[in-house]
Design a protein around this motif. Structure first.
Motif, PDB file in Angstrom:
ATOM      1  N   THR A 195      34.420-149.961  49.455  1.00 28.30           N
ATOM      2  CA  THR A 195      35.699-150.430  50.000  1.00 28.30           C
ATOM      3  C   THR A 195      35.660-151.948  50.094  1.00 28.30           C
ATOM      4  OG1 THR A 195      37.312-150.092  51.784  1.00 28.30           O
ATOM      5  CG2 THR A 195      35.011-150.283  52.435  1.00 28.30           C
ATOM      6  N   VAL A 219      42.620-140.967  38.823  1.00 30.59           N
ATOM      7  CA  VAL A 219      41.675-142.057  39.079  1.00 30.59           C
ATOM      8  C   VAL A 219      41.924-143.246  38.148  1.00 30.59           C
ATOM      9  CG1 VAL A 219      39.812-141.373  37.507  1.00 30.59           C
ATOM     10  CG2 VAL A 219      39.258-142.508  39.646  1.00 30.59           C
ATOM     11  N   HIS A 252      42.444-151.421  41.469  1.00 34.69           N
ATOM     12  CA  HIS A 252      41.346-152.135  42.130  1.00 34.69           C
ATOM     13  C   HIS A 252      40.535-153.005  41.182  1.00 34.69           C
ATOM     14  CE1 HIS A 252      42.141-150.161  45.892  1.00 34.69           C
ATOM     15  NE2 HIS A 252      42.123-148.986  45.301  1.00 34.69           N
ATOM     16  N   VAL A 253      40.602-152.694  39.905  1.00 30.93           N
ATOM     17  CA  VAL A 253      39.893-153.520  38.915  1.00 30.93           C
ATOM     18  C   VAL A 253      40.916-153.942  37.866  1.00 30.93           C
ATOM     19  CG1 VAL A 253      37.918-153.653  37.329  1.00 30.93           C
ATOM     20  CG2 VAL A 253      37.826-152.101  39.292  1.00 30.93           C
ATOM     21  N   PRO A 299      42.228-143.099  48.929  1.00 34.05           N
ATOM     22  CA  PRO A 299      41.556-142.568  47.739  1.00 34.05           C
ATOM     23  C   PRO A 299      42.538-142.144  46.652  1.00 34.05           C
ATOM     24  CG  PRO A 299      41.544-140.945  49.493  1.00 34.05           C
ATOM     25  CD  PRO A 299      42.163-142.184  50.076  1.00 34.05           C
ATOM     26  N   ALA A 300      42.011-141.959  45.478  1.00 33.56           N
ATOM     27  CA  ALA A 300      42.818-141.422  44.380  1.00 33.56           C
ATOM     28  C   ALA A 300      43.126-139.955  44.668  1.00 33.56           C
ATOM     29  CB  ALA A 300      42.029-141.549  43.075  1.00 33.56           C
ATOM     30  N   ASP A 301      44.220-139.490  44.127  1.00 33.41           N
ATOM     31  CA  ASP A 301      44.527-138.053  44.280  1.00 33.41           C
ATOM     32  C   ASP A 301      43.443-137.247  43.589  1.00 33.41           C
ATOM     33  OD1 ASP A 301      46.785-138.649  45.641  1.00 33.41           O
ATOM     34  OD2 ASP A 301      48.117-138.517  43.886  1.00 33.41           O
ATOM     35  N   ARG A 302      43.177-136.074  44.126  1.00 32.04           N
ATOM     36  CA  ARG A 302      42.132-135.229  43.522  1.00 32.04           C
ATOM     37  C   ARG A 302      42.637-134.614  42.217  1.00 32.04           C
ATOM     38  NH1 ARG A 302      37.724-134.591  46.680  1.00 32.04           N
ATOM     39  NH2 ARG A 302      37.972-134.903  48.923  1.00 32.04           N
ATOM     40  N   VAL A 321      35.256-143.402  32.044  1.00 31.00           N
ATOM     41  CA  VAL A 321      36.607-143.916  32.306  1.00 31.00           C
ATOM     42  C   VAL A 321      36.687-145.440  32.137  1.00 31.00           C
ATOM     43  CG1 VAL A 321      38.465-144.074  34.004  1.00 31.00           C
ATOM     44  CG2 VAL A 321      37.151-141.944  33.789  1.00 31.00           C
ATOM     45  N   THR A 368      33.797-150.219  57.877  1.00 30.34           N
ATOM     46  CA  THR A 368      35.006-150.798  57.277  1.00 30.34           C
ATOM     47  C   THR A 368      35.956-149.664  56.878  1.00 30.34           C
ATOM     48  OG1 THR A 368      33.572-152.521  56.411  1.00 30.34           O
ATOM     49  CG2 THR A 368      35.759-152.384  55.457  1.00 30.34           C
ATOM     50  N   PRO A 369      37.258-149.863  57.096  1.00 25.99           N
ATOM     51  CA  PRO A 369      38.210-148.800  56.710  1.00 25.99           C
ATOM     52  C   PRO A 369      38.105-148.485  55.217  1.00 25.99           C
ATOM     53  CG  PRO A 369      39.287-150.512  57.996  1.00 25.99           C
ATOM     54  CD  PRO A 369      37.916-151.013  57.714  1.00 25.99           C
ATOM     55  N   LEU A 370      38.275-147.209  54.913  1.00 24.50           N
ATOM     56  CA  LEU A 370      38.191-146.787  53.510  1.00 24.50           C
ATOM     57  C   LEU A 370      39.474-147.146  52.764  1.00 24.50           C
ATOM     58  CD1 LEU A 370      36.603-143.217  53.780  1.00 24.50           C
ATOM     59  CD2 LEU A 370      35.474-145.416  53.453  1.00 24.50           C
ATOM     60  N   LEU A 371      39.358-147.231  51.474  1.00 23.61           N
ATOM     61  CA  LEU A 371      40.537-147.398  50.637  1.00 23.61           C
ATOM     62  C   LEU A 371      41.331-146.086  50.652  1.00 23.61           C
ATOM     63  CD1 LEU A 371      38.742-148.861  47.486  1.00 23.61           C
ATOM     64  CD2 LEU A 371      39.931-150.180  49.253  1.00 23.61           C
ATOM     65  N   PRO A 408      33.237-139.791  35.111  1.00 20.57           N
ATOM     66  CA  PRO A 408      33.541-141.130  35.635  1.00 20.57           C
ATOM     67  C   PRO A 408      32.881-142.263  34.868  1.00 20.57           C
ATOM     68  CG  PRO A 408      32.669-139.692  37.376  1.00 20.57           C
ATOM     69  CD  PRO A 408      32.644-138.910  36.117  1.00 20.57           C
ATOM     70  N   TRP A 431      44.450-145.515  39.779  1.00 18.68           N
ATOM     71  CA  TRP A 431      43.810-145.993  41.022  1.00 18.68           C
ATOM     72  C   TRP A 431      42.759-147.053  40.688  1.00 18.68           C
ATOM     73  CZ3 TRP A 431      38.789-145.786  42.940  1.00 18.68           C
ATOM     74  CH2 TRP A 431      38.641-145.986  44.319  1.00 18.68           C
ATOM     75  N   LEU A 432      41.995-146.793  39.657  1.00 10.65           N
ATOM     76  CA  LEU A 432      40.932-147.720  39.263  1.00 10.65           C
ATOM     77  C   LEU A 432      41.528-149.052  38.796  1.00 10.65           C
ATOM     78  CD1 LEU A 432      37.869-147.958  38.848  1.00 10.65           C
ATOM     79  CD2 LEU A 432      38.159-146.978  36.583  1.00 10.65           C
ATOM     80  N   GLU A 441      36.138-142.404  43.577  1.00  3.57           N
ATOM     81  CA  GLU A 441      37.591-142.227  43.731  1.00  3.57           C
ATOM     82  C   GLU A 441      38.035-142.627  45.136  1.00  3.57           C
ATOM     83  OE1 GLU A 441      38.546-138.235  42.590  1.00  3.57           O
ATOM     84  OE2 GLU A 441      37.900-138.536  40.519  1.00  3.57           O
TER      85      GLU A 441
END
Lengths: 263, 502
Positions: B427, A139, A146-147, A68-71, A115, A63-66, A112, A142-143, B458
């Motif tokens: 994902t 993050v 998604h939540v 990602p959050a910036d590092r 958070v 499955t394609p990845l999301l 993590p 970003w989190l 992340e």
């Protein structure tokens, strides 16, 4: 499990004939040990199908990845500091702000595992939430994307922002030396003005003693604990100073947040 | 709380083979809470034990103490007890308390007093006395086989152990076998009836429909199946696809019932696996007597579940000597599981915490897939090692890990939880969360730990220890570059970093 099989099982074999077993091992098994009736045949087919599915089915397609959050280049805060925060949130929530402040000063970011609980805790407190988001780094946003349950809440802040009024004798020693502070505390305890029930002001004051005086304060409180064995407030103060000292050891010292800035 | 970790040399001797605490808890899970306060030496006088019985007088605040005795090693295999208290349930809390005291090693060996000797003699002469004395309580005896009921694993005959020690077989008396066969026949008929009337019938959602069956299976001494039935009942009406899941589970129950009825005809490892899943137990002392597998074991993850007011903790170990295996049927991949139990609200054993690395002896239970084990002597605790992402043995891909799990499920299709260690990213697939890599994706069983999993990843691939379950995988541990996040601790209620590099 084929839809026909499930449909027959849901409706019942009294009302729906079970489908023929699919060719292959399921059909072979049905031939080898015929069931005594339709229900038995269906159960047998289900059993073999379930066993085959569990043992032989592969994973779903990749499955394609999301995105990602910036590092975030900052190191994670030490594990022990996270453990300490959990204790602080349970026992000394007043120290949370100082803990966050120290993490910020030390150049760390939040581990993590911290958070989500901190974002959830400060959903309705814009000021603290901003601090948590800054310490969590990219993050955090970003989190929350998604939540959504971790996103900001529009409800009013649930925590009181009232400051604790200091009694005169304590207000007089806010900027004084540790000896004076200890003397006032000891005198107040002896006069039964400060007990666990009414000791919040003392705890509040001790929570804001500058970190460079914590060592001296710890020694003084330990002596007080010896003089007043079993005195609950003294033990709480010893614990409070101990936690603050540990926090500063783990995350490096930083100037204490002045009393008037503390909500 | 004693667990599978640790053998009990001291438990042998004149006092007989002492039970593990979890065996006692399983006798009557519903009375553990009331028995615990009495399981202290101060509540007892005139206690003693020998190779057959344990006895004592429970003071418990009355002028006249209750006289309690228990037959912990009856030849017929059925635990029996006697207490002078007025309770109508058996075993009563006084019996459980005495057994706990004995299991803790707080009852000294002694010659049995006359009443105990007479009672034991009567029991030996008349096996029928068993049923009279035990005053069997349907609801509680279910726990008697909790180790298997957790669904956990398939015990297995370890190669070394099989070479050098006599085979471990549950002892099944003729009477018990007759009851078991009757129970399994009843189970098959019940499943057929459910399918005949249909899973859409309102009776399927009634608690009594399942509970009555579970109680009958307990009476048939198939506690493992009874617990499985109760777990299935918990899925009824949960989620849009509950019919599919419940149907599949009924199919697996049917397999177990069929295999159970053919138990005597099965060869050794198969028989052991089926027996364990049904609920026939192997004595802990017999397992501990097997030649151990000595290796460096890493506590990769743990999962806690609550069943019938008992918390079951599975601590998954993996041998660090084991390279990520190529998938092959029956290869346990170096995995093993320690089980521990506690009454709900009581502290669980945590001597082998997630992230711990120890060199230790492991004794495996018999079965086709050798997962369940007892930890024996611990030779070294590697406190300087942390199970970070670069240390743990990770499967080469999700597909390889799934094939490894499939190999174990081919041998024991009734396994409900199987561990794997993968490198994957969370994902979304059609609105549901999955773990994915280049070879495939695995659905998450639930979203309980999703926020921490997402925060740790992340959006990128991370090393994870997960449990395969029939409804998806459950993340247990995230292995980061410098720390380990434990997601599976029921006490913590949330995830927690548990270890880090110095």
């Amino acid at each position: 499990m084929s839809p026909d099989l499930v449909t027959a099982a849901v409706l019942g074999t009294d009302r729906r004939e079970p489908p023929m077993p699919p060719s292959g091992p399921v059909a072979e098994f049905a031939l080898e040990s015929p069931a005594r009736d339709a229900a038995g045949a269906l159960v047998q087919t289900v059993a073999i199908t379930a066993a085959l599915d569990r043992a032989a089915s592969g994973p779903l397609p990749p499955t394609p990845l999301l995105v990602p959050a910036d590092r975030d280049p900052r190191p994670l805060c030490p594990v022990a500091a996270g453990v300490l925060l959990r204790r602080i949130l349970t026992e000394w929530p007043e120290l949370e702000r100082e803990w966050l402040h120290l993490v910020e000063r030390s150049g760390h970011r939040l581990s993590p595992d911290l958070v989500p609980p901190l974002l959830a805790r400060h959903r309705s407190d814009p000021s603290q939430r901003a601090t948590v988001c800054a310490l969590a780094g990219p993050v955090a946003d970003w989190l929350c994307d998604h939540v959504p349950a971790l996103g900001p809440s529009r409800s009013r802040a649930s925590r009181s922002s009232a400051t604790v009024p200091l009694p005169n004798e304590l207000a007089a020693v806010v900027d004084a030396g540790v000896e004076q502070l200890l003397a006032v505390i000891a005198e107040g305890i002896a006069a039964r003005r400060y007990t666990v029930a009414s000791g919040a002001v003392v705890e509040h004051l001790v929570a804001h003693v500058p970190p460079d005086r914590l060592g001296q304060l710890a020694i003084g409180l330990e002596e007080l604990a010896v003089e007043l064995p079993g005195h609950a407030l003294v033990h709480r103060l010893v614990d409070l100073v101990d936690i603050r000292s540990m926090m500063h050891r783990l995350l490096g010292s930083a100037p204490t947040i002045p009393l008037e800035e503390n909500p | 709380m004693p667990v599978d970790a640790g053998t009990s040399d001291a438990s042998e001797g004149r006092g007989g083979s002492r039970w593990a605490t979890e065996q006692v808890l399983a006798l009557a899970p519903r009375r553990v809470a009331s028995a615990r306060p009495l399981a202290v030496a101060a509540s007892w006088t005139a206690t003693g034990c020998d190779e057959r019985a344990v006895w004592g007088r429970c003071i418990c605040g009355r002028s006249e103490p209750y006289v309690v005795m228990a037959d912990h090693a009856p030849p017929a295999g059925a635990f029996a007890s006697r207490c002078t208290c007025p309770s109508r349930v058996a075993p009563c809390k006084h019996v459980i308390a005495l057994m706990l005291l004995w299991a803790q090693g707080d009852v000294a060996a002694a010659p049995p007093p006359d009443p105990v000797r007479r009672w034991i003699d009567t029991r030996s002469e008349s096996p029928a006395a068993v049923t009279v004395d035990t005053r069997g309580d349907r609801g509680d005896t279910i726990g008697a086989t909790y180790g298997d009921a957790a669904g956990d694993t398939a015990p297995g005959t370890h190669a070394d152990a099989a070479r050098t020690a006599p085979p471990l077989e549950p002892t099944v008396s003729d009477e018990r076998r007759r009851r078991l066969e009757a129970g399994l026949t009843d189970l098959e008929r019940w499943i057929d009836d459910r399918v005949r009337v249909g899973l859409g019938d309102p009776s399927i959602s009634r608690h009594a429909t399942w509970d009555d069956l579970a109680a009958r299976l307990v009476d048939a001494q198939a506690g493992g199946l009874a617990n499985r039935v109760r777990r299935i009942s918990g899925h009824v009406g949960v989620g849009a696809d509950w019919h599919v899941h419940v149907l599949a589970e009924l199919g697996v129950l049917h397999l177990l019932a069929r295999a159970g009825r053919r138990l005597p005809a099965l060869s050794s490892p198969w028989r052991d696996g089926v027996a364990a899943a049904i609920g026939l137990t192997v004595r802990r002392a017999d397992v501990a007597a097997q030649v151990p597998e000595t290796a460096t074991w890493a506590a990769m993850g743990r999962s806690d579940t609550v069943e019938d007011r008992i918390v079951v903790r599975r601590t998954w170990l993996r041998s660090l000597a084991t390279q990520p295996p190529a998938a092959s049927a029956g290869d346990d991949g170096g995995w093993a599981v320690l089980l521990s139990f506690a009454a709900h609200g009581q502290a669980l054993e945590s001597s082998v915490g997630v992230g711990t690395v120890v060199t230790a002896d492991l004794h495996r239970y018999p079965g086709t897939v050798a997962l369940r084990a007892l930890m024996g002597a611990v030779h070294e605790i590697h406190s300087d090692r942390c199970l970070t992402a670069d240390v743990v043995p990770v499967s080469t891909s999700i597909a390889a890990a799934r094939a490894e799990v499939g190999g174990m499920l081919a041998l024991e299709p009734w396994l409900e939880r199987v561990p794997m260690c993968i490198r994957a990213a969370p994902t979304l697939l059609d609105g549901s969360w999955v773990l994915t890599d280049h070879s495939g994706a695995l659905a998450l069983a639930d979203d309980r730990h999703l926020p921490t999993l997402l925060a740790a990843s992340e959006g990128r691939a991370v090393v994870l220890t997960v449990e395969w379950t029939p409804v998806g995988v459950a993340p247990l541990t995230v292995h980061l570059a410098d720390r380990v996040l434990d997601l599976g601790d029921i006490d913590a209620g949330t995830s927690m970093a548990v270890g880090a590099l110095r």
